[in-house]
Design a protein around this motif. Structure first.
Motif, short mmCIF file in Angstrom:
data_model
loop_
_atom_site.label_atom_id
_atom_site.label_comp_id
_atom_site.label_asym_id
_atom_site.label_seq_id
_atom_site.Cartn_x
_atom_site.Cartn_y
_atom_site.Cartn_z
N ASP A 120 7.59 -38.73 64.59
CA ASP A 120 8.41 -37.67 65.02
C ASP A 120 9.58 -37.08 64.01
O ASP A 120 10.47 -36.34 64.39
N SER A 121 9.44 -37.55 62.94
CA SER A 121 10.44 -36.75 61.80
C SER A 121 10.04 -35.45 61.29
O SER A 121 8.89 -35.11 61.39
N LYS A 122 11.15 -34.71 61.40
CA LYS A 122 10.67 -33.16 60.69
C LYS A 122 10.33 -33.38 59.15
O LYS A 122 11.01 -34.27 58.79
N SER A 123 9.34 -32.63 58.88
CA SER A 123 8.75 -32.64 57.44
C SER A 123 8.51 -31.47 56.84
O SER A 123 8.65 -30.35 57.47
N PHE A 124 8.47 -31.22 55.58
CA PHE A 124 8.19 -30.12 54.98
C PHE A 124 7.47 -30.48 53.66
O PHE A 124 7.53 -31.47 52.89
N GLY A 125 6.71 -29.50 53.11
CA GLY A 125 5.97 -29.64 51.95
C GLY A 125 6.72 -28.95 50.79
O GLY A 125 7.66 -28.07 50.81
N SER A 126 6.47 -29.10 49.40
CA SER A 126 7.17 -28.52 48.28
C SER A 126 6.13 -28.45 47.15
O SER A 126 5.14 -29.34 47.13
N PHE A 127 6.40 -27.67 46.06
CA PHE A 127 5.86 -27.42 44.91
C PHE A 127 6.72 -26.88 43.97
O PHE A 127 7.64 -26.06 44.37
N SER A 128 6.37 -26.93 42.65
CA SER A 128 7.11 -26.40 41.59
C SER A 128 6.81 -25.17 41.08
O SER A 128 5.51 -24.76 41.11
N VAL A 129 7.49 -24.23 40.47
CA VAL A 129 6.99 -22.98 39.75
C VAL A 129 8.02 -23.03 38.49
O VAL A 129 8.85 -23.96 38.17
N ASP A 130 7.56 -22.42 37.54
CA ASP A 130 8.19 -22.32 36.26
C ASP A 130 9.61 -21.23 36.18
O ASP A 130 10.56 -21.56 35.67
N ARG A 131 9.26 -20.21 37.06
CA ARG A 131 10.69 -19.23 37.08
C ARG A 131 10.81 -19.04 38.60
O ARG A 131 9.96 -18.30 39.34
N ALA A 137 9.00 -16.23 41.32
CA ALA A 137 8.24 -16.83 42.65
C ALA A 137 9.08 -16.05 43.86
O ALA A 137 8.27 -15.71 44.72
N ARG A 138 10.25 -15.99 43.77
CA ARG A 138 10.78 -15.22 44.83
C ARG A 138 10.27 -13.95 45.00
O ARG A 138 9.90 -13.30 46.14
N ASP A 139 10.21 -13.02 44.14
CA ASP A 139 9.51 -11.84 44.23
C ASP A 139 8.32 -11.66 44.59
O ASP A 139 7.86 -11.02 45.57
N PHE A 140 7.42 -12.71 44.41
CA PHE A 140 5.95 -12.76 44.57
C PHE A 140 5.96 -13.32 46.05
O PHE A 140 5.15 -12.43 46.68
N TYR A 141 6.57 -14.25 46.41
CA TYR A 141 6.45 -14.57 47.77
C TYR A 141 7.04 -13.86 48.83
O TYR A 141 6.67 -13.48 49.93
N ASP A 148 19.21 -24.71 43.91
CA ASP A 148 18.35 -23.96 43.02
C ASP A 148 16.71 -23.94 43.48
O ASP A 148 16.05 -24.85 42.57
N ALA A 149 16.64 -23.64 44.54
CA ALA A 149 15.29 -23.62 45.11
C ALA A 149 15.35 -22.46 46.05
O ALA A 149 16.32 -21.95 46.46
N LEU A 150 13.93 -22.28 46.61
CA LEU A 150 13.61 -21.29 47.67
C LEU A 150 13.18 -22.19 49.02
O LEU A 150 12.41 -22.99 48.67
N PHE A 151 13.32 -21.66 49.91
CA PHE A 151 12.59 -22.10 51.16
C PHE A 151 11.51 -20.95 51.70
O PHE A 151 12.27 -20.04 51.93
N LYS A 181 10.81 -26.05 37.94
CA LYS A 181 10.91 -27.08 36.98
C LYS A 181 10.54 -27.00 35.44
O LYS A 181 9.59 -26.12 35.36
N ASP A 182 11.37 -27.21 34.37
CA ASP A 182 11.36 -27.09 33.12
C ASP A 182 9.66 -27.10 32.75
O ASP A 182 9.22 -26.32 31.84
N ASP A 183 9.23 -28.28 32.88
CA ASP A 183 7.99 -28.61 32.35
C ASP A 183 6.76 -28.53 33.52
O ASP A 183 5.84 -29.10 33.39
N HIS A 184 6.84 -27.37 34.28
CA HIS A 184 5.91 -27.15 35.42
C HIS A 184 4.46 -27.05 34.73
O HIS A 184 4.22 -26.52 33.73
N VAL A 185 3.76 -27.71 35.79
CA VAL A 185 2.10 -27.55 35.38
C VAL A 185 1.84 -27.16 36.64
O VAL A 185 1.77 -27.79 37.91
#
Length: 130
Positions: A4-15, A19-23, A38-41, A55-59
């Protein structure tokens, strides 16, 4: 325990700005930023959020991090391409000239993949009636 816990996914980007512009602009998603973070939802249909963080070392992920269920996969792929998105091609799949995989071994919906500017894999897929 967590059913019953609220959850959400996440992933990293380099910039985050890219990312904001693309999404927001290319994909047309609602994007929110919380003060002091320092993140977007990504605000997805069904009252779901996905956290995108720099993430500075984003892969880039080597798997699909986000799937979008659409009514018409062909029209959506055409719209994405018109917005400058390149559909991914995978040698192991018999994709058509648009990059859409259909009826792969009698399993799965029509699906096409593309990447965000950070190289993370996304998809659009059309659910088929069961």
């Amino acid at each position: 325990m967590l059913g019953d816990s609220k959850s959400f996914g996440s992933f990293s980007v380099d910039r985050l700005d890219t990312a904001r512009d693309f999404y927001a602009d290319t994909l047309g998603l609602r994007v929110a930023e919380e003060e002091g973070m320092d993140a977007l939802f990504l605000k997805l249909a069904g009252d779901r959020d996905v956290l995108v963080y720099p993430k500075d070392d984003h892969v880039p992920a080597t798997f699909t991090v986000l799937n979008f269920v659409v009514d018409d996969v062909e029209r959506t792929v055409d719209d994405l391409v018109a917005r400058g998105v390149t559909m991914e091609r995978y040698e192991q799949f018999p994709q058509d000239d648009r990059g859409i995989l259909r009826d792969h071994a009698g399993e799965g919906p029509p699906i096409a993949w593309f990447k965000d500017p950070a190289g993370n894999v996304l998809s659009v897929l059309q659910e088929t009636p069961r």
